[in-house]
Scaffold this motif. Structure first.
Motif, PDB file in Angstrom:
ATOM      1  N   ASP A 122      32.782   6.530 130.562  1.00 22.79           N
ATOM      2  CA  ASP A 122      32.010   6.027 129.426  1.00 22.79           C
ATOM      3  C   ASP A 122      32.344   4.597 129.047  1.00 22.79           C
ATOM      4  O   ASP A 122      31.453   3.799 128.757  1.00 22.79           O
ATOM      5  CB  ASP A 122      32.230   6.940 128.203  1.00 22.79           C
ATOM      6  CG  ASP A 122      31.622   8.314 128.395  1.00 22.79           C
ATOM      7  OD1 ASP A 122      30.557   8.397 129.033  1.00 22.79           O
ATOM      8  OD2 ASP A 122      32.216   9.305 127.930  1.00 22.79           O
ATOM      9  N   HIS A 123      33.618   4.250 129.024  1.00 21.25           N
ATOM     10  CA  HIS A 123      34.045   2.979 128.449  1.00 21.25           C
ATOM     11  C   HIS A 123      34.366   1.974 129.547  1.00 21.25           C
ATOM     12  O   HIS A 123      35.270   2.181 130.361  1.00 21.25           O
ATOM     13  CB  HIS A 123      35.264   3.191 127.541  1.00 21.25           C
ATOM     14  CG  HIS A 123      35.032   4.226 126.481  1.00 21.25           C
ATOM     15  ND1 HIS A 123      35.377   5.549 126.657  1.00 21.25           N
ATOM     16  CD2 HIS A 123      34.453   4.123 125.260  1.00 21.25           C
ATOM     17  CE1 HIS A 123      35.046   6.227 125.570  1.00 21.25           C
ATOM     18  NE2 HIS A 123      34.480   5.400 124.712  1.00 21.25           N
ATOM     19  N   ASP A 124      33.623   0.871 129.556  1.00 22.22           N
ATOM     20  CA  ASP A 124      33.802  -0.158 130.580  1.00 22.22           C
ATOM     21  C   ASP A 124      35.078  -0.947 130.286  1.00 22.22           C
ATOM     22  O   ASP A 124      35.272  -1.431 129.170  1.00 22.22           O
ATOM     23  CB  ASP A 124      32.593  -1.094 130.596  1.00 22.22           C
ATOM     24  CG  ASP A 124      32.425  -1.783 131.940  1.00 22.22           C
ATOM     25  OD1 ASP A 124      33.446  -2.094 132.581  1.00 22.22           O
ATOM     26  OD2 ASP A 124      31.269  -1.989 132.358  1.00 22.22           O
ATOM     27  N   PRO A 125      35.951  -1.118 131.286  1.00 20.80           N
ATOM     28  CA  PRO A 125      37.220  -1.824 131.033  1.00 20.80           C
ATOM     29  C   PRO A 125      37.095  -3.336 130.931  1.00 20.80           C
ATOM     30  O   PRO A 125      38.053  -3.997 130.545  1.00 20.80           O
ATOM     31  CB  PRO A 125      38.078  -1.429 132.243  1.00 20.80           C
ATOM     32  CG  PRO A 125      37.110  -1.100 133.318  1.00 20.80           C
ATOM     33  CD  PRO A 125      35.900  -0.545 132.643  1.00 20.80           C
ATOM     34  N   ASP A 126      35.936  -3.923 131.290  1.00 20.75           N
ATOM     35  CA  ASP A 126      35.851  -5.384 131.324  1.00 20.75           C
ATOM     36  C   ASP A 126      36.075  -6.001 129.951  1.00 20.75           C
ATOM     37  O   ASP A 126      36.840  -6.964 129.799  1.00 20.75           O
ATOM     38  CB  ASP A 126      34.525  -5.833 131.929  1.00 20.75           C
ATOM     39  CG  ASP A 126      33.301  -5.267 131.222  1.00 20.75           C
ATOM     40  OD1 ASP A 126      33.457  -4.448 130.286  1.00 20.75           O
ATOM     41  OD2 ASP A 126      32.174  -5.633 131.605  1.00 20.75           O
ATOM     42  N   VAL A 127      35.428  -5.473 128.922  1.00 23.71           N
ATOM     43  CA  VAL A 127      35.586  -6.053 127.587  1.00 23.71           C
ATOM     44  C   VAL A 127      36.984  -5.785 127.040  1.00 23.71           C
ATOM     45  O   VAL A 127      37.543  -6.606 126.297  1.00 23.71           O
ATOM     46  CB  VAL A 127      34.485  -5.520 126.635  1.00 23.71           C
ATOM     47  CG1 VAL A 127      34.696  -4.051 126.316  1.00 23.71           C
ATOM     48  CG2 VAL A 127      34.422  -6.341 125.368  1.00 23.71           C
ATOM     49  N   LEU A 128      37.588  -4.656 127.421  1.00 26.20           N
ATOM     50  CA  LEU A 128      38.968  -4.372 127.000  1.00 26.20           C
ATOM     51  C   LEU A 128      39.928  -5.381 127.638  1.00 26.20           C
ATOM     52  O   LEU A 128      40.899  -5.820 127.007  1.00 26.20           O
ATOM     53  CB  LEU A 128      39.361  -2.946 127.395  1.00 26.20           C
ATOM     54  CG  LEU A 128      38.509  -1.813 126.828  1.00 26.20           C
ATOM     55  CD1 LEU A 128      39.077  -0.469 127.271  1.00 26.20           C
ATOM     56  CD2 LEU A 128      38.446  -1.883 125.309  1.00 26.20           C
ATOM     57  N   ALA A 129      39.660  -5.762 128.898  1.00 22.84           N
ATOM     58  CA  ALA A 129      40.501  -6.758 129.564  1.00 22.84           C
ATOM     59  C   ALA A 129      40.379  -8.116 128.885  1.00 22.84           C
ATOM     60  O   ALA A 129      41.374  -8.851 128.751  1.00 22.84           O
ATOM     61  CB  ALA A 129      40.105  -6.857 131.041  1.00 22.84           C
ATOM     62  N   MET A 130      39.185  -8.471 128.430  1.00 29.10           N
ATOM     63  CA  MET A 130      39.008  -9.748 127.725  1.00 29.10           C
ATOM     64  C   MET A 130      39.760  -9.734 126.399  1.00 29.10           C
ATOM     65  O   MET A 130      40.446 -10.710 126.047  1.00 29.10           O
ATOM     66  CB  MET A 130      37.519 -10.005 127.495  1.00 29.10           C
ATOM     67  CG  MET A 130      36.740 -10.326 128.758  1.00 29.10           C
ATOM     68  SD  MET A 130      34.987 -10.659 128.451  1.00 29.10           S
ATOM     69  CE  MET A 130      35.099 -12.221 127.553  1.00 29.10           C
ATOM     70  N   MET A 131      39.652  -8.631 125.663  1.00 34.47           N
ATOM     71  CA  MET A 131      40.425  -8.515 124.416  1.00 34.47           C
ATOM     72  C   MET A 131      41.917  -8.592 124.702  1.00 34.47           C
ATOM     73  O   MET A 131      42.671  -9.288 124.011  1.00 34.47           O
ATOM     74  CB  MET A 131      40.129  -7.169 123.737  1.00 34.47           C
ATOM     75  CG  MET A 131      38.742  -6.978 123.195  1.00 34.47           C
ATOM     76  SD  MET A 131      38.665  -5.332 122.400  1.00 34.47           S
ATOM     77  CE  MET A 131      36.913  -5.172 122.118  1.00 34.47           C
ATOM     78  N   GLY A 132      42.343  -7.882 125.765  1.00 36.69           N
ATOM     79  CA  GLY A 132      43.762  -7.832 126.095  1.00 36.69           C
ATOM     80  C   GLY A 132      44.315  -9.187 126.492  1.00 36.69           C
ATOM     81  O   GLY A 132      45.460  -9.528 126.161  1.00 36.69           O
ATOM     82  N   ALA A 133      43.523  -9.997 127.216  1.00 38.57           N
ATOM     83  CA  ALA A 133      43.983 -11.330 127.608  1.00 38.57           C
ATOM     84  C   ALA A 133      44.235 -12.195 126.387  1.00 38.57           C
ATOM     85  O   ALA A 133      45.254 -12.896 126.291  1.00 38.57           O
ATOM     86  CB  ALA A 133      42.943 -11.983 128.525  1.00 38.57           C
ATOM     87  N   SER A 134      43.306 -12.155 125.435  1.00 41.41           N
ATOM     88  CA  SER A 134      43.484 -12.918 124.202  1.00 41.41           C
ATOM     89  C   SER A 134      44.697 -12.424 123.420  1.00 41.41           C
ATOM     90  O   SER A 134      45.488 -13.220 122.891  1.00 41.41           O
ATOM     91  CB  SER A 134      42.214 -12.815 123.352  1.00 41.41           C
ATOM     92  OG  SER A 134      42.394 -13.426 122.094  1.00 41.41           O
TER      93      SER A 134
END
Length: 714
Positions: A122-134
């Protein structure tokens, strides 16, 4: 043992969790980001700058190993190797918005690594990776000028959904990935189905509200960790900068007025080389070439920006004026469609190739495996900018530009039900001076129409730049930017679409952010330019050709009941192999029952289609089957196959209108004879008659009633 900090917040309707202090504790910043059962570890590390370096060496790596979804990689090798196209594209999405948010003169090596350790459906990791990088940069000593938030938005049935699931993305007509700070946006990635500019601007404005929430969320984590930023920047000697500027600024200012890129570059290089020779080559000089290049870059940037703020674009173009455009189609006779699109010094030759389902690109990752039936490959050889260089395959930039052009065109391509071909576009950039990806969009559209692909509407793309006066805040938007207007300017805003709406966007901005009102203005300026380009393109070819290239494969399709696929395949594949050998075709069967039949020459595809359709048509009493094949011969009659897998009995009394004592004396296995279906009994058995078939054929003038010769097929 661990000093764990864990916080969570609801973004949209989904709970996101940040955790740090337990995993990867030796990294300078590490955050474990979770949403549902999707979990991403993102780390940030720095090392001392290399000697004489004159740029910021930021690297971003994103990986989503299939183990995260509980699967093994396909193929022989079970260890993942080089990053996939998807991983490269997501790494670029992480990189682009954070790169401008570091202090000028900061040259430490910084590396961001994002590893997807668990992935649900369900949950795409791409946006989580962007949040995590910041977040990882924010809690480290690295001087990141964030926080920067990231959200995804989809529009389904007119409703906005924040951080949508995979199924919601598939149903949407607008997919948006947004990166930004609380004040303004920094990055946009969009693919959409001809969405109008006002709707797109509203969607971005809506998504930015959640960017603010994500920034507050990251700031909360940063405050909880309480890490102090420690860094050094390599400052330039301002007296030396002023001295060099007084010597060369006017020369650079004049050199930038030269219209042709190669001549302009040669003039600028001459000035730069003279300064390096004067200040760096003397034995007692302490000025390195790296420092001098930084000074020269700063002065060159100032000269370019001064000209643009004065309204002096190269070639004396107005801020909203396009370069001269030329289009041509049908350049390459053996490919299935081709086009040359030239805009100023930027040029793309695009080839269109049509294939069968077997030519689909198999995409194997943490999502379910699928076949990609439309693709665009972008190539940027060094000769396109008058240089030499190593050819090592597609780099990240080439993959990114190709993906942007691909999604710009994919939304207007016909679905498989209407056009069964696999489509591949190859864009070879043969000249580059700004917006080669948008030239690929325009050239790709022309090549598709030249190939006869029934696209819904023509698509064009344009890039809008921006130059801002840092003292007054005054800005100008620039249509169809050159390479140096992109490099020294503040924005590269690529927009592609039809006359009715947007199909793709990519925004990168070097300023602190792009305010919403300027975004709306840029949309309008890009729309006007896009319509002008479409007008020029449609003068060359205004609709898809009615016929495909004679060199393209011939494909027809039909649909059968999925439960009867086994009947078409036959025992050990015997039935389908037999049809392919008999007709010289390739037959592909989808799980939903769609059967595609292809051949490179001849009409075998039509013969195969007739065979397959006859297999799944209910036998009709009174129908003539002219190509029935003798399967076996018995004393009482012979069994014939009227269609693959469909057999009936022709009794000896129905074999001829003459007396026959032994069928074996007149017929043999594999012989093709005409028969007529005369009855179906209550058990579904078919009764055939050759005698009745010959009589009907004689009445129709097709043969003699006592003719017993026939073709034998072994």
């Amino acid at each position: 043992m661990f000093n764990v900090t864990k916080i969570e917040r609801v973004i949209g309707d989904k709970t996101v969790t940040f955790e740090t202090g337990k995993i990867a504790t030796q990294a300078h910043g590490a955050v474990f980001v979770s949403c549902g059962e999707t979990k991403v570890l993102v780390t940030a590390c720095r090392s001392n700058p290399r000697e004489n370096i004159d740029y910021f060496p930021l690297s971003v790596d994103y990986r989503e190993r299939q183990a995260a979804a509980g699967r093994f990689p396909g193929g022989f090798m079970k260890r993942e190797g080089r990053p996939s196209t998807r991983e490269i594209l997501i790494a670029r999405c992480i990189d682009r918005p954070i790169r401008p948010l570091f202090p000028d003169g900061y040259y430490d090596e910084v590396q961001i690594m994002a590893n997807v350790l668990s992935a649900d459906k369900d949950h795409d990791p791409d946006v989580l990776a962007m949040m995590g990088a910041s977040a990882a940069l924010s809690i480290s000593e690295i001087p990141f000028q964030g926080p920067l938030g990231a959200v995804k938005l989809a529009r389904v049935n007119g409703e906005y959904i924040i951080n949508p699931t995979h199924s919601e993305i598939e149903q949407s007509d607008l997919n948006l990935l947004l990166g930004g700070r609380k004040e303004a946006i920094n990055m946009i990635e969009v693919d959409s189905k001809e969405v109008p500019e006002d709707v797109m601007a509203d969607a971005i404005k809506h998504a930015h509200k959640y960017i603010v929430e994500v920034c507050d969320f990251i700031q909360e984590l940063r405050d909880a960790c309480g890490v102090e930023k420690k860094f050094e920047v390599s400052a330039l000697d301002e007296e030396l900068v002023a001295k060099v500027e007084s010597e060369i600024f006017d020369k650079l200012y004049q050199a930038k007025a030269i219209e042709m890129k190669a001549e302009r570059k040669e003039a600028v290089d001459t000035i730069r080389e003279a300064m390096i020779e004067k200040y760096c080559e003397p034995e007692d000089s302490e000025i390195t070439e790296g420092i001098m290049n930084r000074i020269l870059d700063k002065i060159e940037k100032k000269a370019v920006r001064k000209r643009l703020l004065e309204g002096k674009r190269t070639g004396n173009r107005g801020n909203d004026e396009l370069r001269e455009i030329e289009c041509e189609v049908g350049l390459l006779p053996r490919v299935h469609g081709s086009a040359v699109f030239t805009r100023g010094e930027t040029q793309a030759i695009v080839s269109a190739i049509l294939g069968t389902g077997r030519d689909e690109q198999v995409v194997d990752g943490i999502k379910e495996e699928y076949g990609q039936r439309f693709m665009l490959h972008y190539n940027f050889p060094p000769y396109s900018v008058g240089e030499t260089g190593m050819i090592r395959g597609a780099g990240r930039r080439e993959i990114g530009h190709g993906a942007l052009a691909e999604k710009a065109l994919e939304r207007v391509c016909p679905p498989k039900e209407e056009f069964v071909y696999t489509i591949k576009l190859i864009s070879d950039i043969t000249g580059s001076n700004g917006s080669s990806s948008m030239a690929s969009v325009c050239g790709g559209c022309l090549a598709l129409m030249d190939a006869g692909v029934p696209i819904r509407k023509p698509v064009a793309g344009i890039s809008i730049g921006m130059i801002t006066d840092e003292e007054t805040g005054k800005y100008f938007l620039l249509t169809d930017i050159l390479g140096e207007e992109d490099h020294f300017g503040d924005m590269d805003f690529k927009v592609a679409g039809t006359e009715d709406g947007i199909t793709a966007i990519q925004l990168d901005i070097k300023a602190d952010g792009l305010p919403h009102e300027i975004l709306c203005e840029a949309f309008e300026q890009s729309r006007k330019a896009r319509l002008k380009i479409l007008e020029t393109m449609t003068k060359t070819i205004d609709k898809p050709r009615e016929e495909l290239s004679k060199y393209a494969p011939k494909i027809v399709s039909t649909r059968i009941d999925p439960e009867l696929i086994g009947k078409l395949i036959g025992p050990g594949g015997a039935t389908i192999k037999g049809i392919q050998e008999e007709t010289g075709t390739n037959i592909e069967i989808d799980d939903d029952g769609v059967v595609s039949i292809s051949t490179m020459e001849g009409d075998g595809h039509l013969a195969a289609l007739n065979i397959i359709e006859s297999m799944f048509q209910k036998p009709e009493v009174g129908k003539l089957y002219k190509n029935a094949k003798v399967v076996s011969i018995k004393d009482f009659g012979m069994f014939l196959e009227i269609a693959p897998g469909v057999e009936g009995l022709c009794h000896i009394s129905e074999a001829s209108d003459k007396y026959i004592k032994e069928l074996g004396d007149h017929f043999e296995r594999g012989q093709v004879v005409p028969v007529k279906l005369i009855a179906i009994d209550n058990m579904g058995r078919l009764k055939l008659s050759r005698k009745a078939a010959l009589a009907e054929m004689e009445d129709n003038g097709e043969g003699s009633a006592d003719e017993e010769t026939a073709q034998t097929q072994d």
